[in-house]
Enzyme design. Sequence first.
Site, PDB file in Angstrom:
ATOM      1  CB  SER A 126       0.120  -9.242   3.695  1.00 29.44           C
ATOM      2  OG  SER A 126      -0.999  -9.464   4.520  1.00 29.44           O
TER       3      SER A 126
ATOM      4  N   GLY B   4       0.412  -6.013   1.370  1.00 27.44           N
ATOM      5  CA  GLY B   4      -0.849  -6.605   0.936  1.00 27.44           C
ATOM      6  C   GLY B   4      -1.291  -6.068  -0.411  1.00 27.44           C
ATOM      7  CB  SER B   5      -3.446  -3.140  -1.241  1.00 27.05           C
ATOM      8  OG  SER B   5      -3.976  -3.179   0.050  1.00 27.05           O
TER       9      SER B   5
ATOM     10  CG  MET C  38       1.907  -2.961  13.435  1.00 28.95           C
ATOM     11  SD  MET C  38       1.865  -4.182  12.109  1.00 28.95           S
ATOM     12  CE  MET C  38       0.480  -3.603  11.106  1.00 28.95           C
TER      13      MET C  38
ATOM     14  CG  HIS D   3       2.876 -10.671   6.676  1.00 28.58           C
ATOM     15  ND1 HIS D   3       3.750 -10.536   7.734  1.00 28.58           N
ATOM     16  CD2 HIS D   3       1.751  -9.993   7.021  1.00 28.58           C
ATOM     17  CE1 HIS D   3       3.177  -9.797   8.677  1.00 28.58           C
ATOM     18  NE2 HIS D   3       1.964  -9.462   8.269  1.00 28.58           N
TER      19      HIS D   3
ATOM     20  N   GLY E 183      -5.416  -4.329  11.665  1.00 30.21           N
ATOM     21  CA  GLY E 183      -6.809  -4.779  11.608  1.00 30.21           C
ATOM     22  C   GLY E 183      -7.324  -4.885  10.190  1.00 30.21           C
ATOM     23  CG  PHE E 184      -9.573  -3.104   8.776  1.00 32.18           C
ATOM     24  CD1 PHE E 184     -10.653  -3.900   8.408  1.00 32.18           C
ATOM     25  CD2 PHE E 184      -9.554  -2.538  10.043  1.00 32.18           C
ATOM     26  CE1 PHE E 184     -11.693  -4.125   9.298  1.00 32.18           C
ATOM     27  CE2 PHE E 184     -10.597  -2.758  10.935  1.00 32.18           C
ATOM     28  CZ  PHE E 184     -11.673  -3.553  10.565  1.00 32.18           C
ATOM     29  N   GLY E 185      -6.422  -4.290   5.763  1.00 31.86           N
ATOM     30  CA  GLY E 185      -5.524  -3.970   4.662  1.00 31.86           C
ATOM     31  C   GLY E 185      -5.966  -2.671   4.000  1.00 31.86           C
ATOM     32  N   GLY E 186      -5.131  -2.140   3.142  1.00 25.15           N
ATOM     33  CA  GLY E 186      -5.511  -1.000   2.315  1.00 25.15           C
ATOM     34  C   GLY E 186      -5.558   0.344   3.022  1.00 25.15           C
TER      35      GLY E 186
ATOM     36  CG  HIS F 196       1.305  -9.527  12.158  1.00 22.08           C
ATOM     37  ND1 HIS F 196       0.929  -8.443  11.389  1.00 22.08           N
ATOM     38  CD2 HIS F 196       1.311  -9.089  13.439  1.00 22.08           C
ATOM     39  CE1 HIS F 196       0.706  -7.406  12.185  1.00 22.08           C
ATOM     40  NE2 HIS F 196       0.917  -7.777  13.428  1.00 22.08           N
TER      41      HIS F 196
ATOM     42  CG  ASP G 108      -1.778  -9.879   8.438  1.00 23.76           C
ATOM     43  OD1 ASP G 108      -0.908  -9.517   9.242  1.00 23.76           O
ATOM     44  OD2 ASP G 108      -1.834  -9.488   7.261  1.00 23.76           O
TER      45      ASP G 108
ATOM     46  CG  ASP H  78       2.201  -5.524   8.326  1.00 21.64           C
ATOM     47  OD1 ASP H  78       1.597  -5.238   7.281  1.00 21.64           O
ATOM     48  OD2 ASP H  78       1.823  -6.410   9.127  1.00 21.64           O
ATOM     49  N   GLY H  79       2.107  -2.347   6.565  1.00 22.96           N
ATOM     50  CA  GLY H  79       0.945  -1.465   6.513  1.00 22.96           C
ATOM     51  C   GLY H  79       1.130  -0.273   5.594  1.00 22.96           C
ATOM     52  N   GLY H  80       0.276  -0.169   4.597  1.00 20.71           N
ATOM     53  CA  GLY H  80       0.303   0.991   3.702  1.00 20.71           C
ATOM     54  C   GLY H  80       1.539   1.069   2.828  1.00 20.71           C
TER      55      GLY H  80
ATOM     56  CG  MET I 204      -2.404  -8.027  14.418  1.00 19.36           C
ATOM     57  SD  MET I 204      -2.965  -7.545  12.772  1.00 19.36           S
ATOM     58  CE  MET I 204      -2.510  -9.012  11.868  1.00 19.36           C
TER      59      MET I 204
ATOM     60  CG  MET J 131      -6.403  -9.718  12.239  1.00 20.94           C
ATOM     61  SD  MET J 131      -7.283  -8.608  11.128  1.00 20.94           S
ATOM     62  CE  MET J 131      -5.943  -8.087  10.065  1.00 20.94           C
TER      63      MET J 131
END
Length: 217
Positions: free
Chosen positions: A9, A194-195, A138, A34, A143-146, A67, A36, A172-174, A69, A38
Amino acid sequence: MPALQINPSILAADVGHLYDACKRCEDAGADQIHIDLMDGVFVPNMSFSPSVVEMARKAVDIPLNVHLMMVRPDQYVDAFCDAGADTLLVHIEPEYDHADTLRRIRERGVRPGIVLNPDTELLDIESVLPLVDEVLFMTVFPGFGGQDFIPGPLARMQELRDRFPDLDIAVDGGLNPETCQRCFDHGANGFDIGSALFKPKDMAAEIQKLRRMSSNA
Ligand code: DX5
Ligand code: ZN
């Protein structure tokens, strides 16, 4: 189960070097990029625009997994299809004509996908399931990475996989190697990361590590 998809991402990339970041993902062996989007309303943050999708299309040959949002993704179907999206993912939570939007995405020759927030039930997407090629769970509030991984959706992932052995089920996420493995064990085959892919120096090594997931299960 469909093939494993490792999708970096670019929200986690240095915004000053997005073109190089896309190339880096492709060179590292990513399956898709990916991206994002927003709108600052559906989520309390803003990110890219169709022009970033257009840039990514020029940078790489691998598919673009986009994606949205947004509260009104239906108003931007053509913009993102024109920009070069290969998959267009829209959330179920906002009010708009989901079925019509997913049909229009498919008519444009793009893969339609539906996205669920961590607290959204499977029942909410039941009526649109026949219209999609991908379901994205999700595992953070978008809304936010990390952010930290939320395990709540794991049981829903497993339930959906049991019913649809050939569906692309993404998450997706974490995500990191440990949380990816947990999702894989619950039937996910697509991983938007992402991270955990952009922070380490050697993205290719991280992707190779993740590809070994299948043999651990
Ligand atoms: C979150 C985005 C994600 C984000 C994931 O709202 O949809 O795609 O980039 O970032 P990490 O992997 O850092 O949680
Ligand atoms: Zn995303």
